[in-house]
Write an enzyme that holds these catalytic residues in place. Sequence first.
Site, PDB file in Angstrom:
ATOM      1  N   GLU A  65      -9.010  46.195  24.684  1.00 51.85           N
ATOM      2  CA  GLU A  65     -10.132  47.130  24.567  1.00 51.85           C
ATOM      3  C   GLU A  65     -11.444  46.519  25.045  1.00 51.85           C
ATOM      4  O   GLU A  65     -11.721  45.336  24.820  1.00 51.85           O
ATOM      5  CB  GLU A  65     -10.283  47.569  23.112  1.00 51.85           C
ATOM      6  N   LYS A  67     -15.672  47.206  24.827  1.00 53.27           N
ATOM      7  CA  LYS A  67     -16.750  47.943  24.160  1.00 53.27           C
ATOM      8  C   LYS A  67     -17.994  47.071  24.120  1.00 53.27           C
ATOM      9  O   LYS A  67     -17.911  45.838  24.087  1.00 53.27           O
ATOM     10  CB  LYS A  67     -16.336  48.354  22.747  1.00 53.27           C
ATOM     11  N   LYS A 130     -10.949  55.714  24.198  1.00 51.53           N
ATOM     12  CA  LYS A 130     -11.141  55.508  22.756  1.00 51.53           C
ATOM     13  C   LYS A 130     -12.427  56.218  22.350  1.00 51.53           C
ATOM     14  O   LYS A 130     -13.524  55.799  22.707  1.00 51.53           O
ATOM     15  CB  LYS A 130     -11.221  54.015  22.465  1.00 51.53           C
ATOM     16  N   GLU A 179      -3.656  58.099  15.498  1.00 48.28           N
ATOM     17  CA  GLU A 179      -4.059  57.005  14.606  1.00 48.28           C
ATOM     18  C   GLU A 179      -4.095  57.431  13.141  1.00 48.28           C
ATOM     19  O   GLU A 179      -4.649  58.473  12.796  1.00 48.28           O
ATOM     20  CB  GLU A 179      -5.442  56.498  15.010  1.00 48.28           C
ATOM     21  N   ASN A 201      -4.160  51.830  11.883  1.00 48.47           N
ATOM     22  CA  ASN A 201      -5.398  51.068  11.950  1.00 48.47           C
ATOM     23  C   ASN A 201      -5.536  50.192  10.710  1.00 48.47           C
ATOM     24  O   ASN A 201      -5.547  50.690   9.592  1.00 48.47           O
ATOM     25  CB  ASN A 201      -6.597  52.019  12.062  1.00 48.47           C
ATOM     26  N   GLU A 231      -3.370  48.287  15.083  1.00 45.45           N
ATOM     27  CA  GLU A 231      -4.736  48.321  15.575  1.00 45.45           C
ATOM     28  C   GLU A 231      -5.676  47.549  14.644  1.00 45.45           C
ATOM     29  O   GLU A 231      -5.582  47.659  13.432  1.00 45.45           O
ATOM     30  CB  GLU A 231      -5.246  49.765  15.665  1.00 45.45           C
ATOM     31  N   SER A 232      -6.572  46.798  15.227  1.00 45.56           N
ATOM     32  CA  SER A 232      -7.704  46.141  14.547  1.00 45.56           C
ATOM     33  C   SER A 232      -7.298  44.901  13.752  1.00 45.56           C
ATOM     34  O   SER A 232      -6.201  44.809  13.212  1.00 45.56           O
ATOM     35  CB  SER A 232      -8.439  47.102  13.604  1.00 45.56           C
TER      36      SER A 232
END
Length: 276
Positions: A65, A67, A130, A179, A201, A231-232
């Site tokens: 990702e 950002k 996203k 998600e 997540n 995720e994360s």
Amino acid sequence: MTTDNGKISILDRIVAAKRKRIAADKSVVSPAKMLGAAEEANRDAEPLDFALAIGSSASVSVIAEMKRSSPSAGVMDLTLDPAQRAETYGKAGAAAISVLTEQDFFQGSISDLEQASAAAHNHSVAVLEKDFVVDEYQIYQARAAGADTVLLIIAILDPVQYSDLYDVATDIGMEPLVEVFDAAELDVALTNAEPRIVGINNRNLKTLTTSLEVFPALAKRIPDDVVKVAESGMRSANDVKRMADAGAKAVLVGESLMTGDGDPSELISQMATISV
């Protein structure tokens, strides 16, 4: 949605800002024209199959990702070059690229998506937009900008909205990454559509707290024919291995790639060699 102490959650604030952005965008490009732009994008090239892109390898598929900032990590890279970053991710072995396009809290843009998609597709790497999708307009906007798929966050959608948006996305050839954070959201995800990809997540979007216990606890409830994405919260290859051992076929990693020292290529390479 509020937090346990009754305050308006960060997620509420993000969604409220997003709705204002959508209204402004519609005043510039009408929904009919945006749908036309999405259909034109499909005539030029069909979207890549995201489920196939992240679900067909014998090793973990890394969704890398990009950002500029986030409410949880703060400013990361306000001078981000989306095309250059997409090139770096693709050459390092990322199976797919995630581009954060939310403007008010993450400092992203549709332009970031356009630039990253053009670079990624030169290497046949799939691209996820996203964002906080609450309107079909956003799905058409994402496709027109080159995205191969979008994120649908169950926490911000009621079951009917989710089902409708899922159908909109699949109707134009985009298989969404759906998600969830908890068992109730997973039930909505699995009973109101037939998703091929479900992401769990590890971060609570209402409080921004993160725990790598979340994915292992929920993954066992997802059917084996669904691509499971963690995720994360993963900062090392060991973290990714833990998710893979719990059933993750793919991982979505952002902050550790954006905030680490130097070139993120080595970390992506390490993560992408873990067997599943």
